[in-house]
Design an enzyme around this catalytic site. Structure first.
Site, PDB file in Angstrom:
ATOM      1  N   VAL A 279       0.857  -1.189   0.000  1.00 34.49           N
ATOM      2  CA  VAL A 279       0.000   0.000   0.000  1.00 34.49           C
ATOM      3  C   VAL A 279       0.891   1.236   0.000  1.00 34.49           C
ATOM      4  O   VAL A 279       1.593   1.508   0.985  1.00 34.49           O
ATOM      5  CB  VAL A 279      -0.932   0.020   1.230  1.00 34.49           C
ATOM      6  CG1 VAL A 279      -1.795   1.290   1.222  1.00 34.49           C
ATOM      7  CG2 VAL A 279      -1.812  -1.220   1.263  1.00 34.49           C
TER       8      VAL A 279
ATOM      9  N   LYS B 256      -8.829   6.533 -17.814  1.00 33.72           N
ATOM     10  CA  LYS B 256     -10.237   6.937 -17.839  1.00 33.72           C
ATOM     11  C   LYS B 256     -10.355   8.450 -17.961  1.00 33.72           C
ATOM     12  O   LYS B 256     -11.226   8.962 -18.675  1.00 33.72           O
ATOM     13  CB  LYS B 256     -10.948   6.451 -16.580  1.00 33.72           C
ATOM     14  CG  LYS B 256     -12.414   6.877 -16.498  1.00 33.72           C
ATOM     15  CD  LYS B 256     -13.097   6.320 -15.266  1.00 33.72           C
ATOM     16  CE  LYS B 256     -14.564   6.755 -15.227  1.00 33.72           C
ATOM     17  NZ  LYS B 256     -15.287   6.173 -14.068  1.00 33.72           N
TER      18      LYS B 256
ATOM     19  N   HIS C 277       2.379 -23.656 -48.935  1.00 32.87           N
ATOM     20  CA  HIS C 277       0.968 -23.439 -48.590  1.00 32.87           C
ATOM     21  C   HIS C 277       0.543 -24.276 -47.387  1.00 32.87           C
ATOM     22  O   HIS C 277      -0.487 -24.955 -47.412  1.00 32.87           O
ATOM     23  CB  HIS C 277       0.077 -23.711 -49.792  1.00 32.87           C
ATOM     24  CG  HIS C 277       0.308 -22.768 -50.933  1.00 32.87           C
ATOM     25  ND1 HIS C 277       0.174 -21.399 -50.811  1.00 32.87           N
ATOM     26  CD2 HIS C 277       0.692 -22.983 -52.211  1.00 32.87           C
ATOM     27  CE1 HIS C 277       0.451 -20.807 -51.961  1.00 32.87           C
ATOM     28  NE2 HIS C 277       0.783 -21.755 -52.827  1.00 32.87           N
TER      29      HIS C 277
END
Length: 523
Positions: free
Chosen positions: A66, A138, A276
């Site tokens: 934190v 945001k 291919h």
């Protein structure tokens, strides 16, 4: 109109370019906030910086878990500068706006790739970083978000040109930011599902990082791009390109097919030629040149403009042979210097060095897109099952058994319906992609005849060959075609309601047949 940057928060795991970026921002009068190791790196370099704990008035706690989860950080990122209520709240709570956020996340993906234990991986899941990135992205109207170190230069160019950041630039950086957190969460969710042995979780997220925007896709009117998943698997996605033009969409697809097949032959020197997406020649040899020439002889016509893959370091003698024909790509784990010099003389040949070989037994998810959906399956990383057994009166000889195993290995990498004629550890005829298995048998036999004619032999190379089928023969007609072409042995999964009819047809013709109990459809 550009928005000036007055305050920036820098909190990065990858310190590449950090000091230079910080100095450049500080020289423009930007106040810098930072955390932990980022703060120390900037301060030690003499860059003016304020520690986040001093800015918030709250110390880092819980071993740094934190530190940025604080209203003065998230308020500074989320506040709408043109909203009077937001501005009033900032003034009331002494929240300063943050105009630029530079964050790269804890190295979760690389920690997992390094094989770290569960607890170490958990500790490398970033919490504060994604939260800040999402908040800043945001609020792109007022905040510029940077998540990749290579974008530092773009930010500085933007500041130099506009004395701030434009709305268009911030919106672009916001999109990049959300893609990064999305990919990060995808990596975590996939890892967690693996840890819990959840093969197919409720939500399956696939993320990739852009490696290359291509000139066009499978056809010239289609757009295309090449993304990597971060998986550290030697191959086209991780290879170093040493020569030639950019890979095309079809180059990448075909090269992957060639290298994955050649990786199956771990004990022998092998060469695979793909055209291919299907192998037109595969061989084991005494040396690189021998393996290549044997593979090439299977279908010299289709090899033109093909992809060549090797499972050993390429030597000059082999490169000299490769230089004689037109090729699109040569891929190998490594190249001798003189071999590379030969190949570089052909400026358009794409030369890819992988640095190693992939493990053919590794597990992985295989994804196929459909309209509005996608299918996911485990990788086909086996060849034979425990039900491997001879079902005919005649037993294969030791040499035939070697060829049968070689043929079935190749068969696994050929598009269904797949029929492979092999002799002496090399393909002599390949039939692929047909709606009818018997037609694949006919095409493969025709290719064996053509190979013989090209080599100046009067007898088809199908004579005395073995045949592999990726799935069971639904009728005896395919086996009969193989027998009439000259094959002496057949290997197939078995499991048809007409197995006894097919076995009887083999016995009537003196053909040995092996059932593997394992199918290898490849669509």
């Amino acid at each position: 109109m550009a928005t000036p940057i007055r305050r920036a928060l820098l909190s990065v795991s990858d310190k590449t370019g950090l000091v230079e970026f910080g100095k450049a921002l500080a020289s423009k009068g930007v106040e810098l906030l930072s955390t932990g190791g980022t703060y120390k790196a900037l301060a030690d370099a003499g860059v003016p910086v304020i520690e986040v704990s001093a800015h918030t008035g709250f110390p880092e706690i819980m071993d740094g878990r934190v530190k940025t989860l604080h209203p003065k950080i998230h308020g500074g990122l989320l506040a709408l500068r043109e909203n009077d209520e937001h501005v009033a709240a900032m003034e009331k709570h002494n929240i300063a706006p943050i105009d630029l956020l530079a964050v790269n996340l804890y190295p979760f993906e690389s920690t997992v790739a390094a094989g770290a234990d569960f607890d170490t991986c958990i500790e490398n899941i970033d919490i504060g970083g994604p939260a800040m990135i999402r908040a800043a992205a945001k609020n792109w109207q007022g905040v510029c978000t940077v998540v990749d170190v290579e974008d530092y230069a773009l930010v500085l160019e933007e500041l130099e040109a506009n004395n701030g950041t434009t709305a268009e630039f911030r919106k672009k950086m916001s999109a990049i930011a959300y893609a990064r957190t999305g990919a990060y969460d995808a990596a975590i969710s996939s890892w967690y599902a693996d840890q819990l042995d959840i093969e197919y979780p409720k939500r399956k997220v696939i993320a990739g990082e852009l490696k290359q925007t291509m000139r066009y896709g499978e056809n010239s009117h289609q757009s295309a791009a090449f993304y990597t998943t971060g998986e550290n698997r030697p191959g086209v996605a991780t290879a170093e390109q040493l020569n030639g033009k950019e890979l095309s969409y079809n180059n990448a697809n075909d090269t992957d097919a060639a290298f994955e097949l050649v990786s199956e032959f771990t004990e022998d020197v092998a060469c695979v030629i793909v055209k291919h997406a299907n192998p037109c020649g595969v061989a084991i040899g005494d040396n690189m040149k021998d393996a290549y020439l044997r593979a090439y002889s299977c279908d010299t016509e289709s090899a033109f403009g093909g992809i060549i893959a090797f499972n050993r370091k390429l030597d000059k003698e082999t490169a000299d042979e490769l230089a004689k024909i037109f090729l699109e790509v040569v891929i190998a784990p490594d190249f001798d210097d003189d071999a590379l010099e030969v190949l570089k003389a052909k400026k358009n040949v794409r030369v890819l060095k992988t640095g190693g070989m992939p493990n053919p037994n590794d597990s992985a998810d295989m994804v196929k897109t459909l309209s509005g959906s996608f299918l996911v399956q485990s990788k086909d990383n086996e060849i034979f099952s425990e039900d491997f057994k001879v079902v005919t009166e005649r037993q294969p000889t030791e040499e035939e058994m070697k060829d049968l195993k070689f043929a079935f290995t190749v068969c696994k990498h050929v598009k269904s319906n797949a029929i492979i004629y092999c002799k002496d550890n090399m393909t002599v005829g390949v039939g692929a992609g047909q709606m009818s298995r018997v037609n694949s048998c006919r095409i493969a036999a025709f290719r064996a005849e053509q190979a013989a004619k090209t080599a100046g032999d009067s007898e088809s190379w199908a004579k005395g060959s073995v045949v592999a089928s990726d799935a069971f023969f639904p009728f005896a007609d395919g086996l009969i075609e193989a027998a009439e072409a000259g094959a002496t042995c057949v290997i197939q999964p078995g499991g048809s309601i007409r197995d006894e009819e097919v076995i009887a047809a083999a016995n009537e013709r003196g053909i040995a047949m092996v059932f593997t109990g394992m199918r290898h459809f490849r669509h």
